[in-house]
Design an enzyme around this catalytic site. Structure first.
Site, PDB file in Angstrom:
ATOM      1  N   GLY A 121     -11.126  15.571  12.726  1.00 25.02           N
ATOM      2  CA  GLY A 121     -10.491  14.382  12.161  1.00 25.02           C
ATOM      3  C   GLY A 121      -9.145  14.004  12.726  1.00 25.02           C
ATOM      4  O   GLY A 121      -8.288  13.522  11.989  1.00 25.02           O
ATOM      5  N   LEU A 132     -26.877   6.305  12.985  1.00 24.49           N
ATOM      6  CA  LEU A 132     -27.104   5.479  11.801  1.00 24.49           C
ATOM      7  C   LEU A 132     -28.307   4.562  12.027  1.00 24.49           C
ATOM      8  O   LEU A 132     -28.530   4.074  13.133  1.00 24.49           O
ATOM      9  CB  LEU A 132     -25.849   4.651  11.518  1.00 24.49           C
ATOM     10  CG  LEU A 132     -24.625   5.499  11.148  1.00 24.49           C
ATOM     11  CD1 LEU A 132     -23.350   4.668  11.218  1.00 24.49           C
ATOM     12  CD2 LEU A 132     -24.788   6.131   9.762  1.00 24.49           C
ATOM     13  N   HIS A 163     -15.175   5.532  20.771  1.00 27.32           N
ATOM     14  CA  HIS A 163     -15.987   6.281  21.733  1.00 27.32           C
ATOM     15  C   HIS A 163     -15.082   6.713  22.886  1.00 27.32           C
ATOM     16  O   HIS A 163     -14.303   5.897  23.398  1.00 27.32           O
ATOM     17  CB  HIS A 163     -17.128   5.396  22.246  1.00 27.32           C
ATOM     18  CG  HIS A 163     -18.012   6.100  23.213  1.00 27.32           C
ATOM     19  ND1 HIS A 163     -18.872   7.114  22.829  1.00 27.32           N
ATOM     20  CD2 HIS A 163     -18.151   5.985  24.556  1.00 27.32           C
ATOM     21  CE1 HIS A 163     -19.505   7.573  23.894  1.00 27.32           C
ATOM     22  NE2 HIS A 163     -19.080   6.907  24.953  1.00 27.32           N
TER      23      HIS A 163
HETATM   24  C1  GRF Z   1     -13.266  11.678  19.518  1.00 31.98           C
HETATM   25  O1  GRF Z   1     -13.166  11.986  20.870  1.00 31.98           O
HETATM   26  C2  GRF Z   1     -13.976  10.359  19.320  1.00 31.98           C
HETATM   27  O2  GRF Z   1     -13.771   9.469  20.365  1.00 31.98           O
HETATM   28  C3  GRF Z   1     -15.421  10.780  19.284  1.00 31.98           C
HETATM   29  O3  GRF Z   1     -15.430  12.010  18.624  1.00 31.98           O
HETATM   30  C4  GRF Z   1     -14.167  12.641  18.766  1.00 31.98           C
HETATM   31  C5  GRF Z   1     -13.682  12.916  17.376  1.00 31.98           C
HETATM   32  O4  GRF Z   1     -12.474  13.641  17.390  1.00 31.98           O
HETATM   33  N1  GRF Z   1     -16.228   9.771  18.658  1.00 31.98           N
HETATM   34  P1  GRF Z   1     -11.603  13.729  16.075  1.00 31.98           P
HETATM   35  O5  GRF Z   1     -12.498  14.361  15.007  1.00 31.98           O
HETATM   36  O6  GRF Z   1     -11.178  12.358  15.704  1.00 31.98           O
HETATM   37  O7  GRF Z   1     -10.472  14.615  16.432  1.00 31.98           O
END
Ligand code: GRF
Length: 228
Positions: A24, A106, A122
């Site tokens: 997170g 989803l 992403h």
């Molecule tokens: C991030 O690199 C985001 O781009 C991808 O998953 C990762 C999540 O990291 N969708 P975090 O849990 O926000 O640290």
């Protein structure tokens, strides 16, 4: 502006839920940004589909309501899980959903429920490198620029109107880890900025393309690296 209208402006924050599965860090960036008085969104709920996800404790420490709705017990019945998710979001009067490391595909049903009201981040410059292992693939291809994208969610994975992108220069000595670290820093900048644009009503969708209002110069929607 009268006292009443100032009050109304402050009250007009959009109610946002963040969906996570892991540590997170993007969630934390959104929570921190939303503490600013003039931020147009408030984070009202964090939901994890994985029990004990690291982000849950961080959200809780920040005083945000947390919920765990485990996806595993639902097995292949994706819609049953999503109906529970949807019910929870609706029960909290959520207006916008931010996916932040939410490791669950989803269904078109859920995406339709939140059409135009759900964002994802992403770790690549879409439409390049949809899917997993984006940093490894970028390095293997020898691209000189890489980054991250915040986009509206559509049924196709890692697609949908792009709200904001942040780029980093790729170095010859980068490893997937060093590149991921720099991209993550950019993620933490663009997700709060993109949510600000969407929550303040500064974005509109035009034929599947996200455009930004009036003073929406590229400065608002693009972070690009300084190559020296
Ligand atoms: C991030 O690199 C985001 O781009 C991808 O998953 C990762 C999540 O990291 N969708 P975090 O849990 O926000 O640290």
């Amino acid at each position: 502006m009268t006292a009443t209208s100032i009050w109304r402006t402050e009250m007009a924050k959009r109610r946002v839920a963040i969906l996570i599965s892991g540590r997170g860090s993007n969630m934390t960036a959104l929570i921190e940004a939303a503490t600013a008085k003039d931020y147009p969104a408030e984070i009202v709920l964090v939901i994890s589909n994985i029990a004990g996800a690291g982000g849950l404790a961080k959200a809780s420490e920040a005083g945000i309501k947390i919920e765990t709705i485990e996806s595993k017990p639902f097995g292949k019945d994706r819609e049953a899980f999503e109906r529970k998710l949807d019910e929870t979001l609706v029960a909290h009067n959520v207006e916008l959903v931010c996916l932040a490391g939410f490791l669950r595909l989803l269904t078109p049903w859920f995406v339709k429920q939140w059409d135009g009201r759900m964002l994802n981040i992403h770790p690549a410059l879409l439409p390049s490198y949809r899917g997993l292992h984006t940093h490894e693939r970028a390095l293997a291809d020898g691209v000189k620029i890489h980054g991250a994208t915040v986009h509206f969610v559509v049924p196709e994975m890692d697609s949908g109107p792009i709200v904001m992108q942040g780029a980093v220069a790729v170095r010859d000595d980068d490893t997937p880890d060093t590149l991921a670290k720099r991209v993550l820093e950019v993620e933490h900048q663009i997700y709060p900025d993109a949510l600000r644009l969407v929550a303040s009503g500064s974005t509109r969708l035009d034929n599947g393309v996200c455009k930004t209002d009036a003073n929406g110069s590229p400065d608002d929607t693009l972070i690009s690296p300084e190559v020296i």
